[in-house]
Structures are given as C-alpha cells and as structure tokens.
Design an enzyme around this catalytic site. Structure first.
Site, PDB file in Angstrom:
ATOM      1  N   THR A 245      38.899  42.513  45.529  1.00  0.00           N
ATOM      2  CA  THR A 245      40.156  42.828  44.607  1.00  0.00           C
ATOM      3  C   THR A 245      40.475  41.195  44.175  1.00  0.00           C
ATOM      4  O   THR A 245      40.723  41.023  42.885  1.00  0.00           O
ATOM      5  CB  THR A 245      41.373  43.430  45.193  1.00  0.00           C
ATOM      6  OG1 THR A 245      41.099  44.479  45.472  1.00  0.00           O
ATOM      7  CG2 THR A 245      42.675  43.064  44.350  1.00  0.00           C
ATOM      8  N   GLY A 248      37.623  40.582  41.542  1.00  0.00           N
ATOM      9  CA  GLY A 248      37.901  41.392  40.476  1.00  0.00           C
ATOM     10  C   GLY A 248      39.105  41.015  39.519  1.00  0.00           C
ATOM     11  O   GLY A 248      38.905  41.024  38.257  1.00  0.00           O
ATOM     12  N   GLU A 265      35.850  48.198  40.274  1.00  0.00           N
ATOM     13  CA  GLU A 265      35.696  49.139  41.425  1.00  0.00           C
ATOM     14  C   GLU A 265      36.227  48.227  42.685  1.00  0.00           C
ATOM     15  O   GLU A 265      35.056  47.299  42.959  1.00  0.00           O
ATOM     16  CB  GLU A 265      34.667  49.689  41.822  1.00  0.00           C
ATOM     17  CG  GLU A 265      34.279  50.935  40.680  1.00  0.00           C
ATOM     18  CD  GLU A 265      35.560  52.173  40.962  1.00  0.00           C
ATOM     19  OE1 GLU A 265      35.994  52.148  41.671  1.00  0.00           O
ATOM     20  OE2 GLU A 265      35.454  52.752  39.936  1.00  0.00           O
ATOM     21  N   CYS A 299      34.499  50.024  51.078  1.00  0.00           N
ATOM     22  CA  CYS A 299      35.540  50.205  50.491  1.00  0.00           C
ATOM     23  C   CYS A 299      36.493  51.442  50.647  1.00  0.00           C
ATOM     24  O   CYS A 299      37.759  51.193  50.862  1.00  0.00           O
ATOM     25  CB  CYS A 299      35.358  49.997  48.766  1.00  0.00           C
ATOM     26  SG  CYS A 299      34.229  51.253  48.301  1.00  0.00           S
TER      27      CYS A 299
HETATM   28  P1  NAD Z   1      33.023  40.042  46.547  1.00  0.00           P
HETATM   29  O1  NAD Z   1      33.866  40.044  45.477  1.00  0.00           O
HETATM   30  O2  NAD Z   1      33.079  38.780  47.285  1.00  0.00           O
HETATM   31  O3  NAD Z   1      31.603  39.796  45.580  1.00  0.00           O
HETATM   32  C1  NAD Z   1      31.277  40.719  44.802  1.00  0.00           C
HETATM   33  C2  NAD Z   1      30.112  40.256  43.809  1.00  0.00           C
HETATM   34  O4  NAD Z   1      30.914  39.440  42.970  1.00  0.00           O
HETATM   35  C3  NAD Z   1      29.251  39.231  44.532  1.00  0.00           C
HETATM   36  O5  NAD Z   1      27.947  39.558  43.810  1.00  0.00           O
HETATM   37  C4  NAD Z   1      29.525  38.018  44.162  1.00  0.00           C
HETATM   38  O6  NAD Z   1      28.431  37.134  44.296  1.00  0.00           O
HETATM   39  C5  NAD Z   1      30.131  38.048  42.932  1.00  0.00           C
HETATM   40  N1  NAD Z   1      31.290  37.136  42.719  1.00  0.00           N
HETATM   41  C6  NAD Z   1      31.912  36.367  43.521  1.00  0.00           C
HETATM   42  N2  NAD Z   1      32.669  35.282  42.944  1.00  0.00           N
HETATM   43  C7  NAD Z   1      32.262  35.690  41.521  1.00  0.00           C
HETATM   44  C8  NAD Z   1      33.344  35.230  40.260  1.00  0.00           C
HETATM   45  N3  NAD Z   1      34.052  34.213  40.303  1.00  0.00           N
HETATM   46  N4  NAD Z   1      32.623  35.681  39.048  1.00  0.00           N
HETATM   47  C9  NAD Z   1      31.782  36.727  39.052  1.00  0.00           C
HETATM   48  N5  NAD Z   1      31.194  36.997  40.179  1.00  0.00           N
HETATM   49  C10 NAD Z   1      31.615  36.540  41.336  1.00  0.00           C
HETATM   50  O7  NAD Z   1      32.968  41.108  47.436  1.00  0.00           O
HETATM   51  P2  NAD Z   1      31.839  41.460  48.646  1.00  0.00           P
HETATM   52  O8  NAD Z   1      32.200  40.824  49.879  1.00  0.00           O
HETATM   53  O9  NAD Z   1      30.493  41.615  48.263  1.00  0.00           O
HETATM   54  O10 NAD Z   1      31.973  42.951  48.808  1.00  0.00           O
HETATM   55  C11 NAD Z   1      33.284  43.494  49.641  1.00  0.00           C
HETATM   56  C12 NAD Z   1      34.324  44.046  48.920  1.00  0.00           C
HETATM   57  O11 NAD Z   1      33.880  45.026  47.908  1.00  0.00           O
HETATM   58  C13 NAD Z   1      35.572  44.458  49.541  1.00  0.00           C
HETATM   59  O12 NAD Z   1      36.815  44.153  49.084  1.00  0.00           O
HETATM   60  C14 NAD Z   1      35.269  46.133  49.203  1.00  0.00           C
HETATM   61  O13 NAD Z   1      36.368  46.937  49.571  1.00  0.00           O
HETATM   62  C15 NAD Z   1      34.744  46.044  47.894  1.00  0.00           C
HETATM   63  N6  NAD Z   1      33.940  47.187  47.404  1.00  0.00           N
HETATM   64  C16 NAD Z   1      34.519  48.135  46.468  1.00  0.00           C
HETATM   65  C17 NAD Z   1      33.824  49.141  46.265  1.00  0.00           C
HETATM   66  C18 NAD Z   1      34.394  50.202  45.185  1.00  0.00           C
HETATM   67  O14 NAD Z   1      33.670  51.213  44.754  1.00  0.00           O
HETATM   68  N7  NAD Z   1      35.474  50.244  44.879  1.00  0.00           N
HETATM   69  C19 NAD Z   1      32.661  49.484  46.818  1.00  0.00           C
HETATM   70  C20 NAD Z   1      32.106  48.468  47.610  1.00  0.00           C
HETATM   71  C21 NAD Z   1      32.798  47.630  47.912  1.00  0.00           C
END
Ligand code: NAD
Length: 498
Positions: A245, A248, A265, A299
């Site tokens: 989040t 996002g 998501e 998630c």
């Molecule tokens: P994260 O938000 O740390 O990273 C996700 C992606 O975003 C990675 O590729 C990362 O390198 C990239 N990223 C990081 N900072 C960024 C920025 N400033 N700008 C653009 N891209 C950037 O998440 P994570 O640790 O990889 O995954 C875990 C999280 O994802 C948990 O919160 C989980 O609930 C969520 N998740 C959600 C779903 C869903 O369908 N709702 C599915 C799986 C995971």
C-alpha cells in the site's frame, strides 16, 4: 553496456538457464548486459545464485520509446496471430514447467506445491488471454442524425508498465502481461528485486520463444528507481502495480499528477470469521491454509481470526495442532510445507509484531520462534483489536485470534480496517454468510472457505487501501487494459449553419 543480442532461439528454457548467458542482463527485445548488477539470492541458504542487470533511467526511457513504436505494429497484427503467440506461450510454459518451478522454489522460497500451483494458474491465465483478441471489441449505437453510424470500440492503452511483487512472481506478473498483450498493448515489466529471474528474465525468454515481436515485451529489473522511471515516463500510458500500500500510494500520487491510468492491487489484513455453529475442523483447516500458506506472505493472508467466544478455545486447539504438523525447511532440498521468509527485514518485522502482542497480554499457543529465515507457524490467543498484530498487515505465518460475542460485533471488527481485500466466513448457514457479505467492506468474500482465493475468470481486487482501479480476471480485463473510443461516420458531410 553491451549486447548479447538474440540468444539462439532454438535454445530451450532449461538450456537457457543452464548456460547462464543471461547473467547480468536485462531484456529489451534483445539481451543486453548492464554495468550495474542486482544479486539474485536464495533465502533458504543465503547463497548468491546469480545476478541480473539493472535497467537505469536512461534504459527505461529507451525501452519505452521502442515499445511505443513496436506497439503500433502489434495492435494491427491480426487477432489470430496474437492469440497464437499466447497459446504458444502457454504450451511452452507447460513444457518447461520444471525450470520455472525450480527457480520459484530457490529464488522465492516457495514450497514445491505452491510453485506447481502457481505454474498451473499461469498456464490457465495465458490460455484465457489467448481467447481475448477474437472477442467483439465494441458496439454500434443509433444516431439522431440520419445516415450516421455511431461506433464505440476498445483501443489498446498503448505501452503498459507492469510492476510486480515477489510472493507470486509469475502469476502476479502474467495476470497483467497476458491480457495486456492480448488486447494489443506493449508491456514493460519491472519484476521485484527479490524475483528478478522467476518473475522477470524467465518470462522474457518464454515470450521471446513464443514469438512476441521485438520491443513488444521487455523486462527491466531494478530497484525503486527503475519503477519510478517507468511510472513517470511519458511513453508509458498505464501502470499495473501489485505490491504494498505504501508504494501504491506513491505511484498513485505521480499518476494523479500526470493523469495517467493506474491499476493498484495492494496489501490486505484479511479476516476469517468463525461462528458458533461452524464446522470447526473445516474452519481450522481454512485458518491454517489462510494464515500459513507460503509462510503467510500473501496479500490475502488470514491475518485476523475473529472467533465466537463459545468455540474460541476449541478452534485455537485445532489450529495449533495443524500448525504443529507443518514442516519448515529448505524447500529445494526437503519435503516441506513451509519454506523461508523472503529476507531478514521481513522476518524481524513479523517477529516484532509477535513480541509486541506477547508483551501486551497475548498468549503464544504455538510458534513464535525462528532459525535463520525459517519462522515457525504461530498461533496467538488473547489478542485484542488494538494490538498492531491485529491491525497491521502481517505478511508472515502468524494467526492472531480475537473473540467476539455477537455477530454485529464481529462485522464491526471486520470493517474496522483501512484494508478491504478478502474475508472468509465459516457458518452452518451459507445464506446468512451471503447476507453478511453485503455488509462487509471487502473486494472478495468467501463463505465456508478461506481467504486466499484466485480464479482467473473472476474479477479480483480490493477496496479501500487494498487498491483501486484494479480488477483483474475474466471480463474485467477488457476494461482494465483498453480505452474506449467513439467513432461516428456519415457518407455525406454534415452541413452546419456556419
Ligand atoms: P513492494 O511495494 O515493496 O514492491 C512491489 C514492487 O514495487 C517491486 O517491484 C518494487 O521494486 C517496486 N517499487 C518499490 N518502490 C517503488 C517506487 N517508488 N516506484 C515504483 N516501483 C517501486 O511490495 P513487495 O514487498 O514486493 O510485496 C509485498 C506487498 O505486496 C504486500 O503488501 C502484499 O500485500 C502486496 N501484494 C498485493 C497483492 C494483491 O493482489 N492485492 C498481491 C501480492 C502482494
């Protein structure tokens, strides 16, 4: 930076991996090596398995420009040819399944059955996407002007950037990539830095071998900077983001300023309600699966067990027994249900939440210990709704149990969260569950099941801080990855008063 160009197209994915000619590379339609590298780690052993090339901001800009040109040709490629490429990708993925499964186990700490499930779901995803290009993409409307035809049709977004997490690295990338390509978009994929091979370079090789034309699909590994460069690039018209989040929110802010479409998501803190008349064996099985599958790093993880006081003791005992029966270890070398957490930072966060709950009066029914990155499945009783372990997303194998006395109290507890991803209700009366679902702020509600559910043909997504815009699956994909265009036609030009 130098170019490997095309690796031999006759090389299978297994040979491609073994030869490791992709080391230090990213993929822009050609395999290019980068001066800046990202290590690929195995969480179960702490061993460095390989390295991939980081795509810097300049590389992202060039890739996006290339994608913009390639997309125009791809969008006008006859639909049966686009469909054939996706079907071939599905066939190849099945044929080369073991390579993908092995990388998912080693790079992402997946238990074998989880990696197998994910692989199967990806094959379905590709096959479903292959059926999309042949479907009607518009409607004809009447006109108040004689002789005029009004057509509303879908047109591709253009270049779509897919930014993915590491926990289901293949599925959460492909659920956007496959429909986006099917509908005539070009895709730039930034995999998570913790799954650059499984959810990145392997997909590049798969789609290259399946026949996706050069530039239409590119894989750009990297850290946050690579993601940010994609989000703000003017040639990128849409961001399909799955992740936390916090990230996002940042992406949505940039997209808001640029008026760019973003589909989010995000995280979840998902509740599982157990009513007094529920089947406790089934409910505790749902509780265990929902909380401990993939070490809770999902998630949709059941992070809040809301159980009626009259059955809370019995439910906790059954859940504890299921937790104690789970084997935890290196999923590449041992037959286990649970592998490692992805990294030490994640482990320390999970352990901190458990320790905090214990310090504030919760009781450890089982678990709460770890060795290296292997965290025992944990059941906490005596949890109160104000504890961080109940309020925050855990993303680890922890099941906190809170008791309730009245269903109104249970529904209020469920809704007392900013998140709104998935909820499960165990009750002897499924119709009641259906009625309660209407009062629950959650994108997905499952009656007599657990919280971790995903079917490729059903729209999937969250409410609140679990995401917006994002509805992947089935018919929702058409809205997600296209824009609507009104075209009107008359044979004889219309004459206006001036
Ligand atoms: P994260 O938000 O740390 O990273 C996700 C992606 O975003 C990675 O590729 C990362 O390198 C990239 N990223 C990081 N900072 C960024 C920025 N400033 N700008 C653009 N891209 C950037 O998440 P994570 O640790 O990889 O995954 C875990 C999280 O994802 C948990 O919160 C989980 O609930 C969520 N998740 C959600 C779903 C869903 O369908 N709702 C599915 C799986 C995971």
């Amino acid at each position: 930076m130098s170019g490997n160009g095309h690796l031999n197209r006759t090389t299978s994915i297994a040979e491609f991996i073994d030869e490791q000619r992709w080391q230090g590379s990213f993929y822009t339609g050609r395999w290019q090596t980068s001066d800046i590298r990202l290590p690929v780690m195995e969480p179960a052993t702490g061993q460095e398995l390989a390295s991939v090339g980081i795509a810097d901001a300049a590389t992202v800009a060039q890739a996006a420009e290339r994608a913009r040109h390639s997309q125009q040709r791809w969008a006008t490629t006859p639909f049966d040819q686009r469909a054939a490429v996706l079907r071939e990708a599905a066939r190849l993925l099945q044929q080369e399944a073991e390579s993908f499964i092995e990388w998912n186990i080693r790079e992402c700490g997946a238990a074998r059955f989880k990696a197998q499930f994910e692989l199967g779901a990806c094959v379905e995803q590709l096959n479903m996407a292959a059926a999309m290009p042949m479907q009607a993409n518009g409607e004809v409307f009447p006109s108040s002007l004689p002789g005029r035809t009004n057509i509303w049709r879908r047109v591709p977004m253009g270049v779509v950037a897919v930014i993915s997490p590491w926990n289901f690295p293949l599925l959460l990338s492909l659920r956007s990539i496959a429909p986006a390509l099917a509908l005539g978009n070009a895709v730039l994929l930034k995999p998570s830095e913790f799954s650059s091979v499984t959810g990145g370079l392997l997909l590049a090789r798969l789609l290259e071998l399946a026949g996706v034309p050069e530039g239409v699909f590119q894989v750009l590994p990297g850290l946050a900077e690579t993601g940010s460069a994609l989000v703000s690039d003017p040639n990128v018209k849409m961001i399909a983001f799955t992740g936390s989040t916090a990230v996002g929110r940042r992406i949505a802010q940039t997209c808001g300023t640029l008026l760019k479409r973003c589909s989010l998501e995000l995280g979840g803190n998902n509740a599982l309600i157990v009513t007094p008349d529920a089947d406790l064996d089934a409910a505790s099985s749902s509780g265990a699966w929902g909380s401990f599958l993939h070490q809770g790093q999902i998630c949709m993880q059941a992070g809040r067990h809301i159980v009626h006081r009259s059955v809370a003791g019995a439910y906790a005992q059954k859940l504890q027994a299921r937790a104690d029966a789970l084997a935890c270890g290196n999923p590449f070398t041992e037959q286990v249900q649970m592998g490692p957490l992805i990294n030490a930072q994640q482990r320390d966060r999970v352990h901190g939440l458990v320790q905090d709950a214990l310090a504030h009066g919760a009781t450890l029914a089982t678990g709460g210990t770890y060795e290296q990155l292997f965290y025992r499945p944990t059941v906490l009783t005596g949890v109160t709704p104000d504890m961080p372990v109940f309020k925050q997303e855990i993303f680890g194998p922890v099941a906190p149990i809170v008791v309730y006395d009245d269903i109104e109290e249970a529904l209020a507890l469920v809704n007392d969260s900013e998140y709104g991803l998935a909820v499960a209700i165990h009750t002897a009366n499924a119709m009641r569950g259906y009625e309660w679902a209407a009062r629950i702020h959650s994108g997905m509600v499952h009656v007599n099941d657990q919280t971790v559910n995903n079917e490729f043909q059903v729209p999937f997504g969250g409410m609140g801080v679990s995401g917006y815009g994002g509805r992947y699956g089935g018919p929702a994909n058409f809205d997600e990855f296209t824009e609507r265009q009104w075209v009107s036609l008359v044979n004889d030009p219309i004459q206006y008063p001036f």
